[in-house]
Design a protein around this motif. Structure first.
Motif, PDB file in Angstrom:
ATOM      1  N   ASN A 209       0.824  -1.054   0.118  1.00 42.38           N
ATOM      2  CA  ASN A 209       0.160   0.002  -0.056  1.00 42.38           C
ATOM      3  C   ASN A 209       0.777   1.423  -0.091  1.00 42.38           C
ATOM      4  OD1 ASN A 209      -1.437  -2.093   1.911  1.00 42.38           O
ATOM      5  ND2 ASN A 209      -3.058  -1.163   0.493  1.00 42.38           N
ATOM      6  N   THR A 210       1.765   1.298   0.915  1.00 42.38           N
ATOM      7  CA  THR A 210       2.699   2.481   0.818  1.00 42.38           C
ATOM      8  C   THR A 210       3.640   2.534  -0.376  1.00 42.38           C
ATOM      9  OG1 THR A 210       4.408   1.533   2.029  1.00 42.38           O
ATOM     10  CG2 THR A 210       2.744   2.603   3.349  1.00 42.38           C
ATOM     11  N   ALA A 211       3.872   1.316  -0.798  1.00 49.18           N
ATOM     12  CA  ALA A 211       4.829   1.147  -2.262  1.00 49.18           C
ATOM     13  C   ALA A 211       4.131   1.783  -3.482  1.00 49.18           C
ATOM     14  CB  ALA A 211       5.116  -0.095  -2.407  1.00 49.18           C
ATOM     15  N   THR A 212       2.809   1.735  -3.415  1.00 47.71           N
ATOM     16  CA  THR A 212       1.873   2.245  -4.710  1.00 47.71           C
ATOM     17  C   THR A 212       1.124   3.535  -4.060  1.00 47.71           C
ATOM     18  OG1 THR A 212      -0.086   0.820  -3.953  1.00 47.71           O
ATOM     19  CG2 THR A 212       1.431   0.027  -5.589  1.00 47.71           C
TER      20      THR A 212
ATOM     21  N   TYR B 184       1.869  12.705  -5.094  1.00 47.77           N
ATOM     22  CA  TYR B 184       2.688  11.954  -3.984  1.00 47.77           C
ATOM     23  C   TYR B 184       3.772  11.259  -4.140  1.00 47.77           C
ATOM     24  CZ  TYR B 184       0.044   7.651  -5.358  1.00 47.77           C
ATOM     25  OH  TYR B 184      -0.239   6.609  -6.211  1.00 47.77           O
ATOM     26  N   ALA B 185       4.520  10.797  -3.648  1.00 54.15           N
ATOM     27  CA  ALA B 185       5.754  10.316  -3.535  1.00 54.15           C
ATOM     28  C   ALA B 185       5.741   8.661  -3.064  1.00 54.15           C
ATOM     29  CB  ALA B 185       6.783  10.763  -2.777  1.00 54.15           C
ATOM     30  N   LEU B 186       6.407   7.638  -3.689  1.00 57.52           N
ATOM     31  CA  LEU B 186       6.002   6.469  -3.274  1.00 57.52           C
ATOM     32  C   LEU B 186       6.998   6.125  -2.122  1.00 57.52           C
ATOM     33  CD1 LEU B 186       6.360   4.448  -6.727  1.00 57.52           C
ATOM     34  CD2 LEU B 186       4.399   5.731  -5.682  1.00 57.52           C
ATOM     35  N   MET B 187       6.494   5.176  -1.408  1.00 55.67           N
ATOM     36  CA  MET B 187       7.373   4.883   0.140  1.00 55.67           C
ATOM     37  C   MET B 187       8.019   6.103   0.785  1.00 55.67           C
ATOM     38  SD  MET B 187       8.920   1.019  -0.405  1.00 55.67           S
ATOM     39  CE  MET B 187       9.151   1.028  -2.240  1.00 55.67           C
ATOM     40  N   GLU B 189       7.964   6.616   3.784  1.00 61.06           N
ATOM     41  CA  GLU B 189       8.511   6.408   4.983  1.00 61.06           C
ATOM     42  C   GLU B 189      10.064   5.914   4.948  1.00 61.06           C
ATOM     43  OE1 GLU B 189       6.402   4.776   3.108  1.00 61.06           O
ATOM     44  OE2 GLU B 189       6.382   2.491   3.356  1.00 61.06           O
ATOM     45  N   LEU B 190      10.402   5.563   3.662  1.00 65.12           N
ATOM     46  CA  LEU B 190      11.756   5.139   3.678  1.00 65.12           C
ATOM     47  C   LEU B 190      12.853   6.199   3.903  1.00 65.12           C
ATOM     48  CD1 LEU B 190      12.006   1.940   1.450  1.00 65.12           C
ATOM     49  CD2 LEU B 190      12.069   2.303   3.937  1.00 65.12           C
ATOM     50  N   GLY B 191      12.526   7.577   3.431  1.00 64.96           N
ATOM     51  CA  GLY B 191      13.164   8.702   3.614  1.00 64.96           C
ATOM     52  C   GLY B 191      13.933   8.974   2.402  1.00 64.96           C
ATOM     53  N   TYR B 192      13.581   8.347   1.392  1.00 63.72           N
ATOM     54  CA  TYR B 192      14.694   8.725   0.103  1.00 63.72           C
ATOM     55  C   TYR B 192      14.088  10.151  -0.756  1.00 63.72           C
ATOM     56  CZ  TYR B 192      16.559   4.044   0.071  1.00 63.72           C
ATOM     57  OH  TYR B 192      17.342   3.093   0.415  1.00 63.72           O
ATOM     58  N   ASN B 193      12.953  10.548  -0.082  1.00 63.62           N
ATOM     59  CA  ASN B 193      12.630  11.966  -0.838  1.00 63.62           C
ATOM     60  C   ASN B 193      12.675  11.772  -2.241  1.00 63.62           C
ATOM     61  OD1 ASN B 193      11.455  14.322  -0.696  1.00 63.62           O
ATOM     62  ND2 ASN B 193      13.010  15.422   0.389  1.00 63.62           N
ATOM     63  N   PRO B 194      11.907  10.983  -3.019  1.00 64.56           N
ATOM     64  CA  PRO B 194      11.950  10.757  -4.425  1.00 64.56           C
ATOM     65  C   PRO B 194      11.330  12.370  -5.146  1.00 64.56           C
ATOM     66  CG  PRO B 194      10.255   9.354  -3.704  1.00 64.56           C
ATOM     67  CD  PRO B 194      10.993   9.909  -2.420  1.00 64.56           C
ATOM     68  N   THR B 195      12.003  12.688  -6.236  1.00 59.97           N
ATOM     69  CA  THR B 195      11.436  13.703  -6.954  1.00 59.97           C
ATOM     70  C   THR B 195      10.217  13.399  -7.777  1.00 59.97           C
ATOM     71  OG1 THR B 195      13.717  14.552  -7.023  1.00 59.97           O
ATOM     72  CG2 THR B 195      12.263  15.485  -8.509  1.00 59.97           C
ATOM     73  N   ASN B 196      10.324  12.246  -8.474  1.00 57.14           N
ATOM     74  CA  ASN B 196       8.971  11.922  -9.280  1.00 57.14           C
ATOM     75  C   ASN B 196       7.673  11.931  -8.487  1.00 57.14           C
ATOM     76  OD1 ASN B 196      10.819  11.741 -11.172  1.00 57.14           O
ATOM     77  ND2 ASN B 196      10.378   9.671 -11.938  1.00 57.14           N
ATOM     78  N   ARG B 197       6.881  12.203  -8.843  1.00 56.89           N
ATOM     79  CA  ARG B 197       5.486  12.311  -8.185  1.00 56.89           C
ATOM     80  C   ARG B 197       4.442  11.573  -8.889  1.00 56.89           C
ATOM     81  NH1 ARG B 197       8.070  13.575  -4.579  1.00 56.89           N
ATOM     82  NH2 ARG B 197       7.867  15.216  -2.974  1.00 56.89           N
ATOM     83  N   TYR B 198       3.369  11.106  -8.314  1.00 58.63           N
ATOM     84  CA  TYR B 198       2.280  10.163  -8.999  1.00 58.63           C
ATOM     85  C   TYR B 198       0.893  10.876  -8.723  1.00 58.63           C
ATOM     86  CZ  TYR B 198       5.603   6.621 -10.277  1.00 58.63           C
ATOM     87  OH  TYR B 198       6.536   5.734 -10.656  1.00 58.63           O
ATOM     88  N   LEU B 199       0.189  11.177  -9.782  1.00 57.81           N
ATOM     89  CA  LEU B 199      -1.154  11.653  -9.556  1.00 57.81           C
ATOM     90  C   LEU B 199      -2.044  10.730  -9.242  1.00 57.81           C
ATOM     91  CD1 LEU B 199      -1.001  14.182 -12.539  1.00 57.81           C
ATOM     92  CD2 LEU B 199      -0.258  14.458 -10.037  1.00 57.81           C
ATOM     93  N   PRO B 200      -2.935  10.586  -8.112  1.00 58.04           N
ATOM     94  CA  PRO B 200      -3.829   9.599  -8.081  1.00 58.04           C
ATOM     95  C   PRO B 200      -4.741   9.444  -9.057  1.00 58.04           C
ATOM     96  CG  PRO B 200      -4.205  11.215  -6.308  1.00 58.04           C
ATOM     97  CD  PRO B 200      -2.849  11.593  -7.198  1.00 58.04           C
TER      98      PRO B 200
END
Lengths: 312, 231
Positions: A209-212, B184-187, B189-200
């Motif tokens: 869930n958090t991955a997607t 939003y960014a994926l995962m 909680e891992l703290g990588y702070n990815p640049t790419n974003r996903y639109l729901p």
């Protein structure tokens, strides 16, 4: 994670080598055993052979080994680089230490004491770096724990202590104090390993869930998008039979800790001789091999979430 | 500058066009070739910078298929760069693009272990790690038209599900999209702070089903026979 033989052999073999050399230096510094020049040189030689064999094996998993010399370039950020630098630094101090022992005919001078101390520090730093290579990865929760470097250091020291007992016995040097040290370490390492196995059992961390990003509904994989294997499947898709994992854990405790403790107890009380010490070391090696295999086989990378795993 | 992609999960149709176009451009680009193993055999495999997976979100009848393209997120906290022992992996200070110097890589796979998004793939032929370059050999090429100075995947996408731009500029197309559509960014909680974003996916009115005619008896029988007959 796919358990690569080269890395398993590397960590077990060089771990035992560093442990042996560290105990050799400690025994010298604190008079733990009445070492003579010949025994020290033999033990030091065995340690360096084990370390070198391990390091050579570790280069086998490189896809482009001609650039391996560059691995020392990022000491500032990379634990793999730090391990490489410490492993290289270990050789001059270890060789100088053995040379000094040979020249002074085993008189504990201040120079030798300093060299012994540097061997201990650099050896421990190398093994700690090996552990941190795995522990610093946030992507694998089974490794991302302080227990990982603790386990690596303890296992290196344990196998080293058992091996030094064997070397001392085979050179007819009094070895009871080393055997008792070995038993203590075996018990301590078994306890830390038990804590690790208990801890790793609990599921935490990212989910599908958090991955997607779909955290308010059930998410299931429909299609991975490829018909044949990919790099990601080969590297991270390894799935061992759960019953095999369970049986191997029992094997780890029996082979790596229980059997050697009994044999060393026999050695410490003079009931058993060199054969028992040899058997104890072989048993430790087999047990640690299984432990290292499990360490990889049980590690589940977060990329598996994208391939349908609900949690790691 | 903080260059990256926005991927619109509402309109992605899962055609794999981005992956194919990326492969075509990059196989002759700076990190090319993207080697194929056994391309005409039984189990064709090879190096790709884009992977598209499909998921079912929710339970029937409130479920939805989501096609999910993934490539390098060009993370701000790029652990793949930190763990690299040779210095082959680096993150450009000027635009945040994460790249691999093919001349320095020793193929230890360590960076791929540190990447949570599966962005890095080892090329067995060259023995080096390869990854999305954000079409670095294209986005700065002044001989190309303004429109063509975008990553290949973005230009090719027939559904316009991919957008490229500077996340540091609050008025860039990507910043606006993220703001308006809740990107939003994926995962995280891992703290990588990815640049790419996903639109729901957009919340849309459900297609009404109450005006659908009830099935006739004969069609129900036909359906039952159809299921009962073993073929």
């Amino acid at each position: 994670m796919h358990p690569a033989f080269s890395v398993i052999f590397f960590t077990v073999s060089s771990g035992a080598g560093y442990g042996l050399f560290i105990w050799l230096a400690i025994a010298q510094l604190f008079g733990l055993a009445s070492l003579n020049t010949k025994t020290t040189l033999i033990a030091g030689g065995i340690a360096l052979v084990l370390i070198t064999a391990g390091l050579l094996s570790s280069t086998l998993h490189l896809a482009n080994p001609k650039n391996a010399w560059r691995a020392v370039m990022r000491f500032k950020t990379s634990w793999l680089s730090r391990e490489g630098v410490f492993a290289i630094l270990f050789y001059p101090s270890a060789l100088l230490y053995l040379l000094a022992i040979f020249m002074s005919d085993h008189e504990t001078t201040t120079f030798i004491k300093l060299l012994a101390l540097s061997v201990i520090i650099i050896g421990l730093a190398t093994v700690f770096s090996t552990g941190m290579i795995y522990a610093c990865l946030k992507t694998i929760r089974q490794w991302h724990t302080a227990l990982t470097p603790a386990n690596y250091i303890l296992m290196s020291l344990t196998s080293g202590a058992v091996l030094l007992t064997l070397v001392l016995l085979s050179n007819k040097v009094f070895a009871a104090s080393m055997a008792i040290t070995g038993i203590g370490l075996l018990i301590l390492t078994a306890l830390t390993k038990a804590i690790y196995y208990f801890w790793v059992h609990k599921v935490t961390g990212p989910t599908i869930n958090t991955a997607t990003g779909f955290t308010r509904a059930q998410v299931r994989l429909l299609d991975t998008g490829h018909s044949a294997g990919t790099f990601l499947n080969q590297e991270f898709g390894y799935q061992a039979d759960p019953s095999l994992l369970k049986n191997l854990k029992v094997g780890v405790f029996v082979l790596a800790f229980f059997v050697p403790s009994l044999l060393l107890a026999g050695v410490a009380t003079d009931y058993l001789g060199v054969g028992a010490a040899l058997l104890a070391f072989a048993s430790v090696l087999a047990g640690l091999g299984a432990e290292r295999w499990l360490f990889f086989a049980e590690a589940r990378h977060v990329i598996r979430l994208y391939h349908g795993a609900q949690h790691t | 500058m903080k260059l990256g992609l926005v991927i619109d999960l509402d309109v992605c149709v899962g055609c794999h066009g981005c992956a194919v176009s990326c492969k075509q451009w990059n196989t002759s680009g700076t990190t090319g070739p993207l080697t194929d193993y056994n391309p005409y055999g039984k189990d064709p495999s090879g190096v790709w910078f884009n992977r598209i997976r499909s998921y079912e979100v929710g339970d029937y009848p409130h479920n939805k298929t989501i096609n999910f393209p993934m490539s390098c997120m060009h993370c701000e906290q790029a652990d793949c760069v930190d763990v690299c022992p040779t210095g082959a992996s680096y993150k450009r200070a000027e635009d945040g693009v994460v790249l691999v110097d093919q001349d320095k890589c020793m193929g230890c796979n360590y960076c791929s272990w540190a990447c949570p998004y599966g962005a890095r793939e080892l090329d067995r032929a060259s023995g080096t790690m390869k990854k999305c370059t954000l079409c670095i050999d294209r986005i700065y090429d002044e001989r190309l038209d303004e429109y063509d100075r975008q990553p290949s995947c973005v230009i090719t996408c027939p559904a316009h599900a991919r957008h490229f731009g500077d996340f540091d500029d609050p008025n860039s197309n990507v910043s606006k999209l993220v703001r308006e559509r809740g990107g939003y960014a994926l995962m995280p909680e891992l703290g990588y702070n990815p640049t790419n974003r996903y639109l729901p996916p957009r919340v849309t009115r459900p297609i009404p089903t109450n005006d659908v005619k009830k099935k006739s008896l004969i069609s129900s029988v036909k359906e039952w026979v159809n299921q009962a007959v073993a073929r």
